[in-house]
Design an enzyme around this catalytic site. Structure first.
Site, PDB file in Angstrom:
ATOM      1  N   THR A   1       0.879  -1.163   0.000  1.00  0.00           N
ATOM      2  CA  THR A   1       0.000   0.000   0.000  1.00  0.00           C
ATOM      3  C   THR A   1       0.918   1.214   0.000  1.00  0.00           C
ATOM      4  O   THR A   1       2.082   1.101   0.345  1.00  0.00           O
ATOM      5  CB  THR A   1      -0.904   0.008   1.262  1.00  0.00           C
ATOM      6  OG1 THR A   1      -1.738  -1.130   1.238  1.00  0.00           O
ATOM      7  CG2 THR A   1      -1.753   1.259   1.419  1.00  0.00           C
TER       8      THR A   1
ATOM      9  N   ASP B   1      -9.004  -9.253   1.376  1.00  0.00           N
ATOM     10  CA  ASP B   1      -9.318  -8.423   2.546  1.00  0.00           C
ATOM     11  C   ASP B   1     -10.725  -8.677   3.085  1.00  0.00           C
ATOM     12  O   ASP B   1     -11.113  -8.139   4.119  1.00  0.00           O
ATOM     13  CB  ASP B   1      -9.145  -6.929   2.218  1.00  0.00           C
ATOM     14  CG  ASP B   1      -7.712  -6.463   2.474  1.00  0.00           C
ATOM     15  OD1 ASP B   1      -6.922  -7.238   3.031  1.00  0.00           O
ATOM     16  OD2 ASP B   1      -7.388  -5.323   2.104  1.00  0.00           O
TER      17      ASP B   1
HETATM   18  N1  GLY Z   1      -5.187  -4.150   1.530  1.00  0.00           N
HETATM   19  C1  GLY Z   1      -4.736  -3.380   2.624  1.00  0.00           C
HETATM   20  C2  GLY Z   1      -5.782  -2.494   3.174  1.00  0.00           C
HETATM   21  O1  GLY Z   1      -6.739  -2.208   2.503  1.00  0.00           O
HETATM   22  O2  GLY Z   1      -5.695  -2.066   4.276  1.00  0.00           O
END
Ligand code: GLY
Length: 587
Positions: free
Chosen positions: A392, A434
């Protein structure tokens, strides 16, 4: 001679001390930190706006837009597209994210949620194998792992609504860097080396990121991304239609059809970002504004509210007592997050209740100021798998008008699903991981929830990303920040805020200070290098199980008290990050 030099040095020191003595009493704490001879870490300072991002070419592209008179949104959109070229591990057009925009003239903050959505064909049991167990390989590395990308729509819409420059201008640096190439840094070379085995399973990704016969790019060589340049040009020419319709969408859907993926033309046509009211809370008189669910801004606010009545300043930054209280607050807030965080379009998140004075007080009463609680005795008995990718990326921009953008976006894992549809040039996300694959299961992904975060068609998966804007007690913009780091994002941002507000650290000190992390399960206090052994011993005596692991987060922060002078810091934890002011002169 030496005596004369000493005396000259003495005169200089006396003059400097006199200057400090005369000026500091009239300055606020944060201003004095710039001049403080006590500071070991100093922020980048400058005027006319500032950019902080995790990759230097993207920062330079954003600052150039500010220098040409563009606003913070113009610069942010430029950075977002540039990172898709220069930071392929996290920068993206194949993923999604969250953007906070503060509009100075309206004194209003807007939250743009461009998180990916699950395709219409997805369902609750999508990632269960024939025995009913969660199949992590499928949710992480298969064509089914990708949510419908949101980045292109999110960035284009932000520019259209709040920007001033043409889309072609915002995309030009990205197109040029993709077409003409850029120099491979040690950081990129290492990243591609680590990703080689997985990425090589996707012929299109292999052809872009590795040389003939799959050999590695060396440091100093140029990485050219011709297909990506073409895809970016289509967006520049047509806006979102250049991505969600026509040539690019055809290539993406064909890949999905040929490989058992779920994304269809309708999924792409129907994708829209959502514009939300941000959520906020006061922390010691400062208004903290952040993203609403499915982002984890609520958990960050929750931790700060739990801590607010404790005299952290008195206990001291990273003292055993401060860390103990932070860990206990995190334990409580993360357990609520696991239970309640989900997409508010599909699940009722009891946000007002969780942040209400009554509930916060009730939860705070569970904190033993002397002893660590056992996580299994806190809230639900649900277990969690302790993995959320630390990838990220975040970038922050403030312009000379006082507008600000805090943006965090991602492909989820480093290089996402490690897959690419032929001819598109961009990596696909693996954001479907997620979601909770098997709600309520002891082996499930309880960290991001039970039913609240179960898979459902058209739903957005919960996220740890927490771009945040902090206002001074007088209502003026104070600082903006955000970070990558998976579940560590929330604690990273929380500590940065506390370091500035509670411990009066300048933004560089606040960014550099060692971090800790507790997320309820696993019941561990994760620490970075740099804490005193005495502190660690005291924490162990209180019952904390310590775990020294890799560093956490990569904050990109900018602070201003008056909207004229800016102090910024790119976290030193990840290489190649850069903070730059628009100007080093005040006029
Ligand atoms: N995929 C990491 C987040 O959305 O926090």
């Amino acid at each position: 001679m030496i005596a004369r030099l000493r005396s000259k040095h003495h005169q200089h020191t006396v003059a400097w001390c006199l200057f400090l003595a005369l000026t500091i009493p009239t300055l606020t704490v944060a201003q004095s930190a710039i001049l403080s001879a006590r500071s070991v870490h100093h922020p980048v300072t400058g005027y006319g706006g500032m950019v902080a991002s995790q990759e230097k070419l993207a920062t330079q592209a954003g600052v150039q837009v500010l220098r040409e008179g563009g606003n913070a949104v113009d610069a942010a959109v430029t950075i977002g597209f540039t990172l898709a070229v220069t930071l392929p591990r996290a920068g993206n057009i194949g993923g999604g994210g969250f953007m906070l925009v503060y509009l100075a003239d309206q004194k209003q903050t807007i939250a743009i949620n461009y998180r990916e959505k699950s395709p219409a064909a997805s369902h609750r049991d999508l990632f269960l194998d024939e025995n009913g167990n969660a199949d992590a390989k499928k949710s992480r590395y298969s064509p089914v792992a990708s949510g419908v990308p949101g980045t292109v729509y999110g960035l284009c819409e932000a520019l259209e609504k709040y920007g001033t420059i043409p889309l072609q201008r915002a995309l030009q640096p990205a197109i040029d860097l993709a077409k003409e190439g850029f120099i491979v840094t040690p950081f990129l070379a290492n990243g591609l080396k680590s990703a080689k085995k997985r990425m090589s399973q996707s012929p299109a990704a292999k052809a872009v990121f590795y040389k003939n016969k799959g050999s590695l790019y060396s440091i100093g060589e140029k990485l050219i991304q011709i297909d990506l340049a073409h895809t970016l040009q289509l967006i520049a020419d047509q806006g979102p239609a250049g991505f969600y319709q026509g040539e690019t969408s055809d290539k993406l859907v064909l890949y999905m059809q040929n490989n058992g993926g779920l994304i269809t033309h309708d999924d792409l046509l129907n994708y829209r970002p959502s514009h939300r009211k941000p959520i906020s809370a006061f922390y010691r008189g400062h208004r903290i504004v952040t993203m609403p669910p499915p982002s984890s801004g609520m958990t960050m606010l929750h931790i700060l509210k739990l801590l607010e009545t404790f005299p952290l300043e008195k206990y001291g930054q990273n003292s055993a007592q401060s860390i103990h209280l932070l860990a206990e607050a995190c334990r409580l807030a993360y357990s609520d997050r696991a239970e309640f965080l989900g997409d508010p379009d599909h699940w009722s998140v009891p946000l007002d209740y969780l942040l209400s004075e009554k509930y916060i007080k009730q939860r705070r009463n569970l904190i033993d100021p002397e002893q660590a609680t056992l996580s299994k005795n806190v809230s639900s008995s649900r277990q969690s798998i302790p993995y959320e990718s630390p990838e990220t990326t975040h970038f922050s921009v403030i312009d000379r008008f006082g507008n600000a953008v805090a943006n965090t976006y991602t492909l989820n894992f480093s290089y996402g699903a490690h897959r690419m549809a032929p001819g598109t040039g961009f990596l696909l996300n693996n954001e479907m991981d997620d979601f909770v694959s098997k709600p309520g299961s002891p082996n499930g992904f309880g960290l991001l929830g039970g039913d609240a975060n179960a898979i459902r068609a058209g739903k957005r998966m919960a996220s740890s990303m927490s771009p945040t804007i902090i206002f001074q007690p007088n209502g003026k913009l104070y600082f903006i920040t955000g970070s990558p780091g998976g579940s560590r994002i929330i604690t990273t941002v929380t500590q940065l805020i506390s370091n500035v507000i509670d411990h009066k650290m300048n933004i560089a000190e606040a960014s550099h200070a060692p971090r800790v992390h507790h997320q309820w399960f696993p019941d561990l206090l994760r620490i970075e290098k740099g804490l005193s052994p005495d502190t660690l011993k005291l924490l162990e005596q209180r019952g904390h199980r310590l775990s020294l692991q890799s560093s956490m987060g990569s904050t990109q922060s900018i602070l201003t008290l008056d909207g004229k002078l800016f102090q910024g810091c790119s976290d030193p934890r990840r290489r190649n990050a850069l903070t730059l002011p628009s100007s080093i002169r005040s006029n």
